[in-house]
Motif scaffolding. Sequence first.
Motif, PDB file in Angstrom:
ATOM      1  N   VAL A 185       0.847  -1.203   0.000  1.00 25.82           N
ATOM      2  CA  VAL A 185       0.000   0.000   0.000  1.00 25.82           C
ATOM      3  C   VAL A 185       0.878   1.248   0.000  1.00 25.82           C
ATOM      4  O   VAL A 185       0.594   2.222  -0.716  1.00 25.82           O
ATOM      5  CB  VAL A 185      -0.968  -0.012   1.204  1.00 25.82           C
ATOM      6  CG1 VAL A 185      -1.728   1.295   1.322  1.00 25.82           C
ATOM      7  CG2 VAL A 185      -1.952  -1.188   1.080  1.00 25.82           C
ATOM      8  N   ASP A 186       1.958   1.228   0.757  1.00 21.65           N
ATOM      9  CA  ASP A 186       2.863   2.375   0.854  1.00 21.65           C
ATOM     10  C   ASP A 186       3.517   2.693  -0.483  1.00 21.65           C
ATOM     11  O   ASP A 186       3.891   3.846  -0.740  1.00 21.65           O
ATOM     12  CB  ASP A 186       3.926   2.100   1.917  1.00 21.65           C
ATOM     13  CG  ASP A 186       4.646   3.351   2.375  1.00 21.65           C
ATOM     14  OD1 ASP A 186       4.067   4.455   2.277  1.00 21.65           O
ATOM     15  OD2 ASP A 186       5.782   3.226   2.847  1.00 21.65           O
ATOM     16  N   ALA A 187       3.661   1.715  -1.342  1.00 21.92           N
ATOM     17  CA  ALA A 187       4.285   1.919  -2.644  1.00 21.92           C
ATOM     18  C   ALA A 187       3.351   2.623  -3.631  1.00 21.92           C
ATOM     19  O   ALA A 187       3.780   2.999  -4.728  1.00 21.92           O
ATOM     20  CB  ALA A 187       4.731   0.577  -3.222  1.00 21.92           C
ATOM     21  N   TRP A 188       2.092   2.807  -3.258  1.00 18.38           N
ATOM     22  CA  TRP A 188       1.127   3.439  -4.160  1.00 18.38           C
ATOM     23  C   TRP A 188       1.526   4.897  -4.408  1.00 18.38           C
ATOM     24  O   TRP A 188       1.678   5.660  -3.467  1.00 18.38           O
ATOM     25  CB  TRP A 188      -0.283   3.371  -3.572  1.00 18.38           C
ATOM     26  CG  TRP A 188      -1.266   4.068  -4.454  1.00 18.38           C
ATOM     27  CD1 TRP A 188      -1.795   5.309  -4.262  1.00 18.38           C
ATOM     28  CD2 TRP A 188      -1.799   3.599  -5.677  1.00 18.38           C
ATOM     29  NE1 TRP A 188      -2.632   5.636  -5.288  1.00 18.38           N
ATOM     30  CE2 TRP A 188      -2.646   4.602  -6.184  1.00 18.38           C
ATOM     31  CE3 TRP A 188      -1.626   2.436  -6.425  1.00 18.38           C
ATOM     32  CZ2 TRP A 188      -3.341   4.474  -7.393  1.00 18.38           C
ATOM     33  CZ3 TRP A 188      -2.315   2.306  -7.610  1.00 18.38           C
ATOM     34  CH2 TRP A 188      -3.155   3.311  -8.087  1.00 18.38           C
ATOM     35  N   PRO A 189       1.681   5.286  -5.670  1.00 17.23           N
ATOM     36  CA  PRO A 189       2.045   6.675  -5.977  1.00 17.23           C
ATOM     37  C   PRO A 189       0.799   7.546  -6.137  1.00 17.23           C
ATOM     38  O   PRO A 189      -0.199   7.134  -6.715  1.00 17.23           O
ATOM     39  CB  PRO A 189       2.774   6.539  -7.317  1.00 17.23           C
ATOM     40  CG  PRO A 189       2.100   5.371  -7.977  1.00 17.23           C
ATOM     41  CD  PRO A 189       1.720   4.428  -6.840  1.00 17.23           C
ATOM     42  N   GLY A 190       0.826   8.722  -5.603  1.00 22.43           N
ATOM     43  CA  GLY A 190      -0.250   9.680  -5.841  1.00 22.43           C
ATOM     44  C   GLY A 190      -1.506   9.417  -5.047  1.00 22.43           C
ATOM     45  O   GLY A 190      -1.518   8.683  -4.064  1.00 22.43           O
ATOM     46  N   ALA A 191      -2.589  10.047  -5.514  1.00 22.59           N
ATOM     47  CA  ALA A 191      -3.889   9.932  -4.850  1.00 22.59           C
ATOM     48  C   ALA A 191      -4.484   8.551  -5.102  1.00 22.59           C
ATOM     49  O   ALA A 191      -4.503   8.065  -6.226  1.00 22.59           O
ATOM     50  CB  ALA A 191      -4.836  11.007  -5.357  1.00 22.59           C
TER      51      ALA A 191
ATOM     52  N   VAL B  67      -4.117   6.240   2.245  1.00 23.47           N
ATOM     53  CA  VAL B  67      -2.987   5.316   2.193  1.00 23.47           C
ATOM     54  C   VAL B  67      -2.103   5.452   3.434  1.00 23.47           C
ATOM     55  O   VAL B  67      -1.734   4.457   4.054  1.00 23.47           O
ATOM     56  CB  VAL B  67      -2.179   5.541   0.897  1.00 23.47           C
ATOM     57  CG1 VAL B  67      -0.858   4.806   0.924  1.00 23.47           C
ATOM     58  CG2 VAL B  67      -3.004   5.108  -0.314  1.00 23.47           C
ATOM     59  N   ALA B  68      -1.772   6.670   3.808  1.00 24.07           N
ATOM     60  CA  ALA B  68      -0.892   6.876   4.965  1.00 24.07           C
ATOM     61  C   ALA B  68      -1.508   6.314   6.241  1.00 24.07           C
ATOM     62  O   ALA B  68      -0.815   5.689   7.048  1.00 24.07           O
ATOM     63  CB  ALA B  68      -0.575   8.362   5.137  1.00 24.07           C
ATOM     64  N   ALA B  69      -2.803   6.509   6.420  1.00 24.88           N
ATOM     65  CA  ALA B  69      -3.471   5.999   7.623  1.00 24.88           C
ATOM     66  C   ALA B  69      -3.476   4.473   7.636  1.00 24.88           C
ATOM     67  O   ALA B  69      -3.229   3.858   8.684  1.00 24.88           O
ATOM     68  CB  ALA B  69      -4.890   6.537   7.726  1.00 24.88           C
ATOM     69  N   VAL B  70      -3.743   3.846   6.494  1.00 26.69           N
ATOM     70  CA  VAL B  70      -3.765   2.380   6.435  1.00 26.69           C
ATOM     71  C   VAL B  70      -2.370   1.824   6.711  1.00 26.69           C
ATOM     72  O   VAL B  70      -2.216   0.867   7.474  1.00 26.69           O
ATOM     73  CB  VAL B  70      -4.309   1.891   5.073  1.00 26.69           C
ATOM     74  CG1 VAL B  70      -4.128   0.382   4.909  1.00 26.69           C
ATOM     75  CG2 VAL B  70      -5.781   2.262   4.914  1.00 26.69           C
ATOM     76  N   VAL B  71      -1.356   2.436   6.117  1.00 26.28           N
ATOM     77  CA  VAL B  71       0.020   1.974   6.324  1.00 26.28           C
ATOM     78  C   VAL B  71       0.409   2.125   7.796  1.00 26.28           C
ATOM     79  O   VAL B  71       0.956   1.198   8.410  1.00 26.28           O
ATOM     80  CB  VAL B  71       0.999   2.740   5.400  1.00 26.28           C
ATOM     81  CG1 VAL B  71       2.450   2.473   5.784  1.00 26.28           C
ATOM     82  CG2 VAL B  71       0.743   2.363   3.945  1.00 26.28           C
ATOM     83  N   GLY B  72       0.109   3.261   8.382  1.00 23.79           N
ATOM     84  CA  GLY B  72       0.424   3.478   9.794  1.00 23.79           C
ATOM     85  C   GLY B  72      -0.293   2.506  10.699  1.00 23.79           C
ATOM     86  O   GLY B  72       0.292   1.959  11.649  1.00 23.79           O
ATOM     87  N   TRP B  73      -1.576   2.274  10.419  1.00 28.95           N
ATOM     88  CA  TRP B  73      -2.363   1.318  11.211  1.00 28.95           C
ATOM     89  C   TRP B  73      -1.755  -0.080  11.127  1.00 28.95           C
ATOM     90  O   TRP B  73      -1.567  -0.754  12.146  1.00 28.95           O
ATOM     91  CB  TRP B  73      -3.813   1.298  10.706  1.00 28.95           C
ATOM     92  CG  TRP B  73      -4.540   0.067  11.126  1.00 28.95           C
ATOM     93  CD1 TRP B  73      -5.134  -0.165  12.333  1.00 28.95           C
ATOM     94  CD2 TRP B  73      -4.707  -1.141  10.360  1.00 28.95           C
ATOM     95  NE1 TRP B  73      -5.655  -1.439  12.358  1.00 28.95           N
ATOM     96  CE2 TRP B  73      -5.421  -2.045  11.161  1.00 28.95           C
ATOM     97  CE3 TRP B  73      -4.339  -1.523   9.076  1.00 28.95           C
ATOM     98  CZ2 TRP B  73      -5.757  -3.328  10.718  1.00 28.95           C
ATOM     99  CZ3 TRP B  73      -4.671  -2.797   8.633  1.00 28.95           C
ATOM    100  CH2 TRP B  73      -5.378  -3.684   9.454  1.00 28.95           C
ATOM    101  N   ALA B  74      -1.448  -0.525   9.899  1.00 29.86           N
ATOM    102  CA  ALA B  74      -0.946  -1.891   9.707  1.00 29.86           C
ATOM    103  C   ALA B  74       0.387  -2.093  10.414  1.00 29.86           C
ATOM    104  O   ALA B  74       0.613  -3.122  11.070  1.00 29.86           O
ATOM    105  CB  ALA B  74      -0.827  -2.206   8.219  1.00 29.86           C
ATOM    106  N   ARG B  75       1.275  -1.136  10.299  1.00 32.08           N
ATOM    107  CA  ARG B  75       2.590  -1.278  10.939  1.00 32.08           C
ATOM    108  C   ARG B  75       2.474  -1.219  12.461  1.00 32.08           C
ATOM    109  O   ARG B  75       3.157  -1.975  13.163  1.00 32.08           O
ATOM    110  CB  ARG B  75       3.537  -0.218  10.398  1.00 32.08           C
ATOM    111  CG  ARG B  75       3.909  -0.524   8.937  1.00 32.08           C
ATOM    112  CD  ARG B  75       4.863   0.471   8.353  1.00 32.08           C
ATOM    113  NE  ARG B  75       5.230   0.040   7.004  1.00 32.08           N
ATOM    114  CZ  ARG B  75       5.580   0.851   6.036  1.00 32.08           C
ATOM    115  NH1 ARG B  75       5.662   2.163   6.253  1.00 32.08           N
ATOM    116  NH2 ARG B  75       5.885   0.386   4.843  1.00 32.08           N
ATOM    117  N   ALA B  76       1.613  -0.344  12.967  1.00 34.25           N
ATOM    118  CA  ALA B  76       1.428  -0.250  14.418  1.00 34.25           C
ATOM    119  C   ALA B  76       0.805  -1.530  14.968  1.00 34.25           C
ATOM    120  O   ALA B  76       1.218  -2.025  16.030  1.00 34.25           O
ATOM    121  CB  ALA B  76       0.559   0.960  14.769  1.00 34.25           C
TER     122      ALA B  76
END
Length: 162
Positions: free
Chosen positions: A118-124, A131-140
Amino acid sequence: MSSERRPGRDRDDEGRARNARPRDGLGQPLPYGAPGVARQPEGVVRTAAQTVAEAQALLDAGRPFHAHEVFEDAWKSAPEEQRELWRGLAQTAVGLTHAARGNATGGARLLRRGADAVDAWPGAAPAGLDVAAVVGWARALADRVERRGGPVDAAACAPRLV
């Protein structure tokens, strides 16, 4: 190997092996005849907005296995340039499923793998996906289940997709 069908094996209408056992809310098989949770239909083509809304409702209900199936449909039917995003979202949902089942190692691994995709997704992202919220949630959550183990409450730990 013989192409003959084994007697008593569950099959779908096309003859493919499909386990017809009922499943619980986390997708785990239950004994035949037990009441289960309805499975998500496979192969449904949805818009990105429909995918996000349906997956969010399933995640909020504590059914990440079923949300994974919705993301998997999007992964298979999306334009080529979007497939890795949807695959990553499916992996995060499976990671949450494993964490909710008490499999901390597998859950953390899939949460991180999905977060990386998901973090590799470029742009909107489509449909307002955050995307940032999903990546942060998953890693946390991956960090949490590695530290504390599981199981976790899938509904209480569900991410916000938008």
